[in-house]
Design a protein around this motif. Structure first.
Motif, PDB file in Angstrom:
ATOM      1  N   TYR A  43       5.347  -6.104   5.258  1.00  0.00           N
ATOM      2  CA  TYR A  43       3.939  -5.814   5.610  1.00  0.00           C
ATOM      3  C   TYR A  43       3.691  -4.335   5.823  1.00  0.00           C
ATOM      4  O   TYR A  43       2.561  -3.890   5.720  1.00  0.00           O
ATOM      5  N   TRP A  44       4.714  -3.585   6.154  1.00  0.00           N
ATOM      6  CA  TRP A  44       4.512  -2.162   6.439  1.00  0.00           C
ATOM      7  C   TRP A  44       5.012  -1.313   5.274  1.00  0.00           C
ATOM      8  O   TRP A  44       4.217  -0.982   4.412  1.00  0.00           O
ATOM      9  N   ILE A  45       6.297  -1.011   5.202  1.00  0.00           N
ATOM     10  CA  ILE A  45       6.721  -0.135   4.102  1.00  0.00           C
ATOM     11  C   ILE A  45       6.547  -0.847   2.756  1.00  0.00           C
ATOM     12  O   ILE A  45       6.361  -0.215   1.724  1.00  0.00           O
ATOM     13  N   GLY A  46       6.547  -2.160   2.790  1.00  0.00           N
ATOM     14  CA  GLY A  46       6.383  -2.946   1.557  1.00  0.00           C
ATOM     15  C   GLY A  46       4.928  -3.160   1.171  1.00  0.00           C
ATOM     16  O   GLY A  46       4.648  -3.968   0.284  1.00  0.00           O
ATOM     17  N   ALA A  47       4.016  -2.464   1.802  1.00  0.00           N
ATOM     18  CA  ALA A  47       2.604  -2.635   1.431  1.00  0.00           C
ATOM     19  C   ALA A  47       1.783  -1.368   1.659  1.00  0.00           C
ATOM     20  O   ALA A  47       1.022  -0.959   0.773  1.00  0.00           O
ATOM     21  N   ILE A  48       1.929  -0.741   2.823  1.00  0.00           N
ATOM     22  CA  ILE A  48       1.003   0.339   3.191  1.00  0.00           C
ATOM     23  C   ILE A  48       1.074   1.539   2.217  1.00  0.00           C
ATOM     24  O   ILE A  48       0.028   1.970   1.706  1.00  0.00           O
ATOM     25  N   PRO A  49       2.274   2.091   1.923  1.00  0.00           N
ATOM     26  CA  PRO A  49       2.295   3.217   0.977  1.00  0.00           C
ATOM     27  C   PRO A  49       1.686   2.839  -0.374  1.00  0.00           C
ATOM     28  O   PRO A  49       0.946   3.635  -0.971  1.00  0.00           O
ATOM     29  N   ALA A  50       1.971   1.623  -0.830  1.00  0.00           N
ATOM     30  CA  ALA A  50       1.449   1.204  -2.138  1.00  0.00           C
ATOM     31  C   ALA A  50      -0.083   1.085  -2.117  1.00  0.00           C
ATOM     32  O   ALA A  50      -0.765   1.494  -3.067  1.00  0.00           O
ATOM     33  N   MET A  51      -0.618   0.546  -1.037  1.00  0.00           N
ATOM     34  CA  MET A  51      -2.075   0.409  -0.947  1.00  0.00           C
ATOM     35  C   MET A  51      -2.753   1.777  -0.916  1.00  0.00           C
ATOM     36  O   MET A  51      -3.794   1.972  -1.541  1.00  0.00           O
ATOM     37  N   LEU A  52      -2.154   2.720  -0.192  1.00  0.00           N
ATOM     38  CA  LEU A  52      -2.738   4.063  -0.136  1.00  0.00           C
ATOM     39  C   LEU A  52      -2.597   4.763  -1.490  1.00  0.00           C
ATOM     40  O   LEU A  52      -3.491   5.489  -1.918  1.00  0.00           O
ATOM     41  N   PHE A  53      -1.470   4.534  -2.160  1.00  0.00           N
ATOM     42  CA  PHE A  53      -1.260   5.116  -3.489  1.00  0.00           C
ATOM     43  C   PHE A  53      -2.317   4.571  -4.470  1.00  0.00           C
ATOM     44  O   PHE A  53      -2.884   5.317  -5.273  1.00  0.00           O
ATOM     45  N   LEU A  54      -2.577   3.288  -4.372  1.00  0.00           N
ATOM     46  CA  LEU A  54      -3.616   2.685  -5.228  1.00  0.00           C
ATOM     47  C   LEU A  54      -4.965   3.359  -4.946  1.00  0.00           C
ATOM     48  O   LEU A  54      -5.693   3.718  -5.876  1.00  0.00           O
ATOM     49  N   ALA A  55      -5.274   3.530  -3.659  1.00  0.00           N
ATOM     50  CA  ALA A  55      -6.589   4.058  -3.281  1.00  0.00           C
ATOM     51  C   ALA A  55      -6.777   5.492  -3.766  1.00  0.00           C
ATOM     52  O   ALA A  55      -7.801   5.818  -4.370  1.00  0.00           O
ATOM     53  N   LEU A  56      -5.780   6.322  -3.508  1.00  0.00           N
ATOM     54  CA  LEU A  56      -5.979   7.755  -3.723  1.00  0.00           C
ATOM     55  C   LEU A  56      -5.566   8.235  -5.104  1.00  0.00           C
ATOM     56  O   LEU A  56      -6.105   9.213  -5.609  1.00  0.00           O
ATOM     57  N   VAL A  57      -4.602   7.571  -5.738  1.00  0.00           N
ATOM     58  CA  VAL A  57      -4.084   8.082  -7.013  1.00  0.00           C
ATOM     59  C   VAL A  57      -4.534   7.222  -8.200  1.00  0.00           C
ATOM     60  O   VAL A  57      -5.036   7.750  -9.202  1.00  0.00           O
ATOM     61  N   MET A  58      -4.374   5.915  -8.099  1.00  0.00           N
ATOM     62  CA  MET A  58      -4.593   5.077  -9.283  1.00  0.00           C
ATOM     63  C   MET A  58      -6.023   4.578  -9.436  1.00  0.00           C
ATOM     64  O   MET A  58      -6.505   4.408 -10.549  1.00  0.00           O
TER      65      MET A  58
END
Lengths: 567, 115
Positions: free
Chosen positions: A92-107
């Motif tokens: 729920y944390w390292i397995g989701a939060i960085p990816a969600m932020l990466f989706l928001a800001l980069v992809m």
């Protein structure tokens, strides 16, 4: 209806009262009412497949989160928390939060600016038709099969928890989903996902509140867990220095590089089931903020999922065992921890709400699968490969029929799984084969303009085949685990992490190698698709608290604080 | 379906000549309502019931049912409550919380009629 329902109840984990049945019936009535209300608002392709691209950041963000918050997820991870302790929180944390932020800001800017309807649609724009066809066909096939597997799992859970007949659960849930998605399209699915989010919070939040009261607070809970299991059950990182010093048998490299860098990135940024919710946002700022809102709430989900599992370790009078042992001994398995905790604290009414939350989780997960399947089938398979001359009205009708057919295929899969239980493992494994390589292909496509069309296709294909190859190798020769997962002690979850990491590496290496020996794509064809060739629109002159970057920063700070607290 | 332009529909079908920014009545206080009505007509749809209203209904109805069941148990305590911490009467206060929250959502996001 009540006597009919009562007749279905045989032996069960919990007993429902009449008011519980009324709450469950009210949920079904409400979702159908929403479907009928929205039926007049799904007349065009944009309406039916993309919810009119008019969702606010809050609706898109909560829907994005809910699409992943199915009941299997809730029960499975609560069971994992009982089995592995707080380590399950990594998902729920390292397995989701960085990816969600990466989706928001980069992809997300690239997805949104390209105005694609789907992730395979982006691959078509960036790499050409072969990549889209490979991605779309595999996604559509797997999604509808996964929907069936989940449907069977739901029916099985309802049989164990409530004693309901499997056929009854399968047909009632699938017909309800078919009706409201056929009528209202993606908008209907999104509305019900947001509703489900609130039901899950309302139905499950009481367990940790009462559980912590009974355990005497977090400090006492840690002491009790240490006495009944191990001290390592309440530490996130301190036991990950070696494969043998933690209950999961995993090394920190697997968590950081396998889970945090590949699997979660692949799932949260390229799985169309979740990305579709963000593509329905009304503007690019909403599309960027929505995953950040989802990330903020995702950090809180362990309170209703992981904490009940940990509380189960401390307060339940019975010891839970693996599924295989429970089947032989007749005891309760790890996966029963959430229903057991529900039954422990929730009296009449509350129990009905908790069960409704589980049913809502199952149904919205199914609706998410079916709506994503419908979009990919219609826009990425039917229109380019079968009938490219249809009108918008024709494609909407195709979408409605595909919804019904998708649900029927799911029902068929559910019955197939009922006959051959091992299919379930294969389908779940097959689905994971595509995620990591797809992330490699999309990432290179967005960030490296030298990546060419043939390279995208061959990278995706080789990455997928390598994943299948590693899985088959370990299946045929279990000792191969020491090579794939770097340790003979690795458990199944650890194998998944490393399998994803290697298939991602294969995909990237092949894509780079083939790109270097093929003709570069002219810059003019990469506008709006690749970093450096795309003008990212500014969020405008808005106050700090309305900027995606500011809220992403807040989430990052909270994320680090939480990891340090539970180190 | 053909939809009459806003200026014709708001003036009973007769075209009205106005300068840019002028409202039908010319009164600034009605500017916002006029603009909203025009946007609604341009879109060719009536405003949609908010998702938050549906959530409000769900929370309010479920909260009322749960609170009702809890109060019944307070008045008629069962011989075997079947749950631990029964004395906290969680269904009464948790039901009340959901009911109040649902009511707030229902009122705040209630569907409004446009002129």
């Amino acid at each position: 209806m009540m006597p009919a329902l009562a007749m279905l109840v045989t032996t069960q984990l919990v007993h429902l009262s009449p008011v519980d049945f009324v709450i469950i019936a009210f949920y079904f009535a409400l979702v159908l009412a929403i479907g009928f209300y929205l039926r007049g608002r799904a007349n065009t392709g944009e309406d039916f497949f993309m919810a009119g691209r008019e969702m606010t950041a809050w609706v898109a963000g909560l829907s994005f989160l809910s699409a992943n918050l199915g009941a299997l997820e809730l029960m499975g991870w609560a069971g994992s928390a009982y089995q592995y302790g707080i380590l399950a929180t990594h998902w729920y944390w390292i397995g989701a939060i960085p990816a969600m932020l990466f989706l928001a800001l980069v992809m997300m800017p690239f997805y949104y600016i390209s105005k694609t309807h789907s992730v395979p649609g982006y691959l078509k724009l960036r790499f050409g038709e072969p990549s889209r066809a490979l991605s779309a066909i595999s996604f559509a096939f797997m999604t509808v099969l996964m929907s069936g597997v989940n449907m069977f799992a739901m029916a099985k859970v309802m049989q164990i928890v409530l004693g309901w007949d499997i056929n009854f659960s399968i047909w009632v849930s699938s017909l309800t989903v078919a009706i409201y998605v056929t009528l209202g399209g993606l908008r209907s699915a999104i509305f019900n996902e947001v509703l489900q989010f609130f039901l899950i919070c309302a139905g499950a939040l009481l367990i940790p509140i009462l559980g912590l009261y009974e355990a005497g607070g977090w400090g006492n809970l840690k002491v009790q867990i240490a006495q009944r299991a191990s001290e390592q059950y309440v530490h996130l990182w301190s036991g990950l220095g070696s494969f043998t010093s933690n209950p999961m048998g995993i090394h920190w490299t697997g968590i950081v590089f396998g889970l945090g860098s590949v699997i979660s990135m692949g799932y949260w940024t390229t799985d169309f089931l979740v990305v579709q919710r963000i593509l329905a946002a009304k503007d690019i700022r909403s599309a960027e903020i929505a995953p950040i809102i989802g990330a903020g709430f995702k950090m809180l989900v362990p309170i209703i999922v992981i904490l009940p599992g940990l509380l189960g370790l401390a307060v339940l009078p019975v010891k839970l065992v693996p599924e295989s042992v429970a089947a032989v001994t007749g005891g309760h398995s790890y996966n029963d921890v959430l229903p057991l905790m529900l039954a422990r604290y929730c009296g009449p009414g509350l129990l009905g709400l908790g069960i409704t939350a589980l049913i809502a989780g199952f149904m919205s997960g199914m609706a998410g699968n079916v709506s994503a399947f419908t979009t990919v089938w219609t826009y990425d398979i039917y229109r380019p490969l079968i009938n490219s001359q249809g009108t918008d009205h024709h494609y909407v009708n195709m979408g409605r029929w595909t919804t019904v057919i998708g649900v029927l295929i799911s029902v068929g899969t559910a019955y197939l799984v009922m006959q051959f239980a091992s299919i379930m493992d294969y389908v779940q494994a097959l689905f994971s084969f595509f995620i990591a390589p797809l992330f490699g292909t999309v990432l290179l496509g967005m960030l490296w303009k030298r990546a060419t069309g043939p390279a995208g296709f061959w990278g995706l294909l080789c990455g997928t085949l390598s994943s299948i190859g590693m899985w088959t190798w370990v299946k045929l020769d279990p000792t191969a685990l020491r090579y794939v997962a770097l340790s003979p002690h690795a458990k199944a979850l650890a194998q998944d992490m490393y399998q994803a990491l290697w298939s991602f590496v294969v995909c990237v290496v092949v894509t780079v190698a083939v790109s270097m020996v093929t003709e570069p794509v002219p810059d003019s064809q990469l506008r709006g698709l690749v970093y450096g060739q795309t003008e990212i629109p500014s969020v405008g002159n808005v106050p700090l608290h309305q900027r995606p970057l500011f809220w992403a920063g807040v989430v990052v700070v909270v994320f680090f604080i939480l990891n340090i607290i539970f180190w | 379906m053909w939809v009459a332009p806003p200026s014709r529909r708001l003036s009973g079908g007769r075209p009205v000549r106005r300068t840019e920014g002028e409202t039908p009545s010319g009164q600034p206080a009605k500017c916002r309502r006029y603009g909203r009505t025009v946007r609604s007509l341009k879109a060719g749809v009536h405003s949609m019931i908010s998702i938050w209203f549906f959530i409000g209904i769900s929370l309010a109805v479920n909260g009322a049912l749960i609170m009702g069941a809890g109060i019944y148990q307070v008045v008629n305590p069962p011989a075997d409550p079947g749950v631990v911490l029964f004395h906290l009467h969680a269904n009464v206060w948790w039901g009340a919380v959901l009911f109040v929250l649902g009511l707030i959502y229902c009122v705040k996001f209630a569907p409004k009629r446009h002129a």
